[in-house]
Design a protein around this motif. Structure first.
Motif, PDB file in Angstrom:
ATOM      1  N   SER A  25     -61.595 -20.012  41.564  1.00  0.00           N
ATOM      2  CA  SER A  25     -62.018 -19.727  40.522  1.00  0.00           C
ATOM      3  C   SER A  25     -62.714 -21.029  39.905  1.00  0.00           C
ATOM      4  N   ARG A  26     -62.967 -21.118  39.225  1.00  0.00           N
ATOM      5  CA  ARG A  26     -63.712 -22.149  38.133  1.00  0.00           C
ATOM      6  C   ARG A  26     -62.368 -23.316  37.942  1.00  0.00           C
ATOM      7  N   ALA A  27     -61.213 -22.962  37.816  1.00  0.00           N
ATOM      8  CA  ALA A  27     -60.272 -23.083  37.836  1.00  0.00           C
ATOM      9  C   ALA A  27     -59.684 -23.740  38.836  1.00  0.00           C
ATOM     10  N   SER A  41     -67.942 -26.092  35.798  1.00  0.00           N
ATOM     11  CA  SER A  41     -68.081 -24.697  35.018  1.00  0.00           C
ATOM     12  C   SER A  41     -69.715 -25.195  35.139  1.00  0.00           C
ATOM     13  N   GLN A  55     -71.072 -16.017  43.986  1.00  0.00           N
ATOM     14  CA  GLN A  55     -69.984 -15.276  43.318  1.00  0.00           C
ATOM     15  C   GLN A  55     -68.795 -14.480  44.361  1.00  0.00           C
ATOM     16  N   SER A  58     -63.374 -10.838  42.378  1.00  0.00           N
ATOM     17  CA  SER A  58     -62.870 -11.889  41.326  1.00  0.00           C
ATOM     18  C   SER A  58     -61.673 -11.085  41.004  1.00  0.00           C
ATOM     19  N   ASP A  60     -57.482 -11.445  39.348  1.00  0.00           N
ATOM     20  CA  ASP A  60     -57.113 -10.919  37.867  1.00  0.00           C
ATOM     21  C   ASP A  60     -55.548 -11.045  38.274  1.00  0.00           C
ATOM     22  N   ARG A  65     -58.518 -11.822  31.949  1.00  0.00           N
ATOM     23  CA  ARG A  65     -59.707 -11.039  31.876  1.00  0.00           C
ATOM     24  C   ARG A  65     -60.036 -11.631  33.477  1.00  0.00           C
ATOM     25  N   ARG A  67     -61.214 -12.846  37.194  1.00  0.00           N
ATOM     26  CA  ARG A  67     -61.808 -15.281  37.196  1.00  0.00           C
ATOM     27  C   ARG A  67     -62.629 -14.624  38.577  1.00  0.00           C
ATOM     28  N   GLN A  69     -64.327 -15.755  41.689  1.00  0.00           N
ATOM     29  CA  GLN A  69     -64.380 -16.301  42.776  1.00  0.00           C
ATOM     30  C   GLN A  69     -65.714 -16.939  43.343  1.00  0.00           C
TER      31      GLN A  69
END
Length: 311
Positions: A25-27, A41, A55, A58, A60, A65, A67, A69
């Motif tokens: 993920s971005r985080a 981002s 992408q 995603s 969770d 929400r 995230r 990937q």
């Protein structure tokens, strides 16, 4: 550093993290690159637009929400890898994720230096448009050669190819109009082992490359050690004894005359071994003859001691 250069460096940091990871993920990327989430981002959005990143679902983790990937796009862009070896030129099209899209070997026998250079250039320039036609866009070319290379891609000398001061990097850049990097084969072996090998990211690593010539590559703290004029690993001309001082070596050096492929063939002949001239000498000696011939076993033992302990 300019804004453009900083953005480019940030994108490179993101790509390096994704190259060695599962989808992130971005985080996750921000944590691993130590960049801010906003910076990551922007970099990720740019790389998605360029086709370098896509992408990959995603996740969770918290019940909130999901995230998104992200991972490298394996089929968007590629690099043409070229290995100019003693008697052949290998070419491979490598996707951004490390996937091999195309791989070919082009043999050449007993060519003089000029013909060998012509053959290499023809192989690369003919493969490039053919690979580009039905494959991802080729964004760069990387070339491995058996000899010391300057930063601009000029080959100082390559004994097995009989090349001296060959500006291969400049020639290919002009022909292909894409970035071209030319490096010593032993250096690339060392860097690949430090990056992708079983023991990744070692504090220090030395890789020995033994073909017709003998060389080595050195990696310290994840970076190649080039030494003065890029010749740090050029050990083939080391002298194994004082008696070697009286010899004149043209092309290969003293160490190579003992441990290179021709040196091994000569020593095998003196030990009474008949190696198949059409087979690769080290495979023949180590995997075939050593299983059934005591002289071959002794020769491989001496080779290991001299090539690893004695250098």
């Amino acid at each position: 550093m300019s804004t453009h250069a900083l953005s480019r460096a940030n994108r490179a940091s993101v790509l390096r993290v994704l190259q060695h990871s599962d989808p992130l993920s971005r985080a996750d990327i921000a944590e691993r690159t130590e960049l801010s989430l906003a910076t990551v981002s922007r970099a990720v959005n740019d790389l998605v637009k360029m086709g370098f990143v896509c992408q990959a679902g995603s996740l969770d983790r918290t019940g909130g929400r999901p995230r998104a990937q992200f991972t490298l796009s394996s089929d968007a862009v590629a690099t043409l890898a070229v290995d100019v070896a003693d008697h052949h030129t290998d070419v491979a099209l490598i996707g951004l994720a490390g996937n091999v899209i195309l791989s070919q070997r082009h043999e050449i026998v007993d060519a003089d230096p000029s013909a060998r250079l012509t053959h290499t250039i023809r192989v690369v320039t003919s493969t490039f448009p053919r690979a580009s036609k039905n494959s991802p866009r080729i964004i760069a070319v990387g070339v491995s050669v058996p000899g010391p290379v300057q930063a601009d891609g000029t080959i100082d000398f390559a004994p097995s190819l009989q090349w001296h001061n060959v500006r291969l990097g400049s020639i290919l850049r002009q022909e292909l109009n894409v970035p071209v990097a030319v490096h010593n084969d032993a250096n690339l072996i060392a860097l690949a082992e430090a990056t992708y090998g079983e023991l990744r990211n070692p504090a220090a690593l030395v890789a020995l490359a033994v073909f017709e010539g003998v060389g080595s590559g050195l990696v310290f703290n994840g970076r190649l050690w080039h030494g003065n004029q890029g010749s740090s690993g050029q050990i083939g001309r080391m002298l194994l004894s004082l008696s070697a001082l009286q010899n004149i070596y043209v092309g290969y050096g003293d160490l190579e005359s003992h441990l290179g492929s021709e040196g091994i063939r000569n020593r095998a002949a003196k030990a009474g071994l008949e190696l198949d001239p059409d087979r690769e000498v080290f495979r023949e000696l180590f995997l075939v003859q050593a299983e059934k011939h005591s002289a071959a076993r002794e020769l491989t033992r001496l080779f290991t001691i001299e090539g690893v302990v004695g250098v």
